[in-house]
Design a protein around this motif. Sequence first.
Motif: not given
Length: 184
Positions: A11-38
Motif C-alpha cells: 500500500m501507499r501511505g501518504g507519500t511513501s509505500r511498502g508492505p504491511y505485514f501481520n506481525r504474527a507472520d514474521l520471525p520474532e527474532d530481530r536479526e532474522t526479521l531484519a534478514e527477511v525484510l532486507l
Amino acid sequence: MTQTAIPYLFMRGGTSRGPYFNRADLPEDRETLAEVLLAVVGSGHPLNIDGIGGGAAVTTKVAMLSPSEDGWADVDYFFAQVSVEDRLVDFKPTCGNILSGVGPAAVELGLVQPTSDVTDVKIHAVNTGAKVLSKVLTPGGVLTYDGDTEIAGVPGAGAAVALNFMGVVGSSTGAFLPTGNIRD
C-alpha cells in the motif's frame, strides 16, 4: 536459496509505500526479521531489483501490525526503515506517511472490524510509544479507497484518513509551555 511465502498488503501511505505485514507472520527474532525484510525489499542493489523496494527511501519502508498489547489501542504498529543499498534495517524511527495506511491495513488484515461509516482505529506506535487515533472511511461497514483527497506530488485522489495524535502536549518536555512563557 530457500524461499518462504509471507502474505502482505502492498500500500501507499501518504507519500511513501511498502508492505504491511501481520506481525504474527514474521520471525520474532530481530536479526532474522531484519534478514527477511532486507530480502523482501531487495536491499543491496540501487534498484532493489530482487525485491519490492523501489530504489528510494520512500519505497523501502515496512509496517508490521498486530493486536495491541497496549490497553488503549486496537493495533500495534511496528515500523522498519530498510536501507536501499546498505543492507541495514533501522527499527528506531517511525513514519507518519506509512502510519496513515495503518488504519486501512488493519481493516484489510482483519485486525479491526468496521463499525460504521467511519471506523476508529486506535494505534500504538511501538517504535516511539505514540498513540494515534485513525479515522478510516468505511461506508456501510466496507473499507473504501475512493475519495477526493489529494496529496501534492502524488497522482490521483483517494479517501481521506484522519490521524489524531493523542497525549502529545508536553510529551517531549513535560509541559505545554516548558519555560512557562508564551514566547521566549
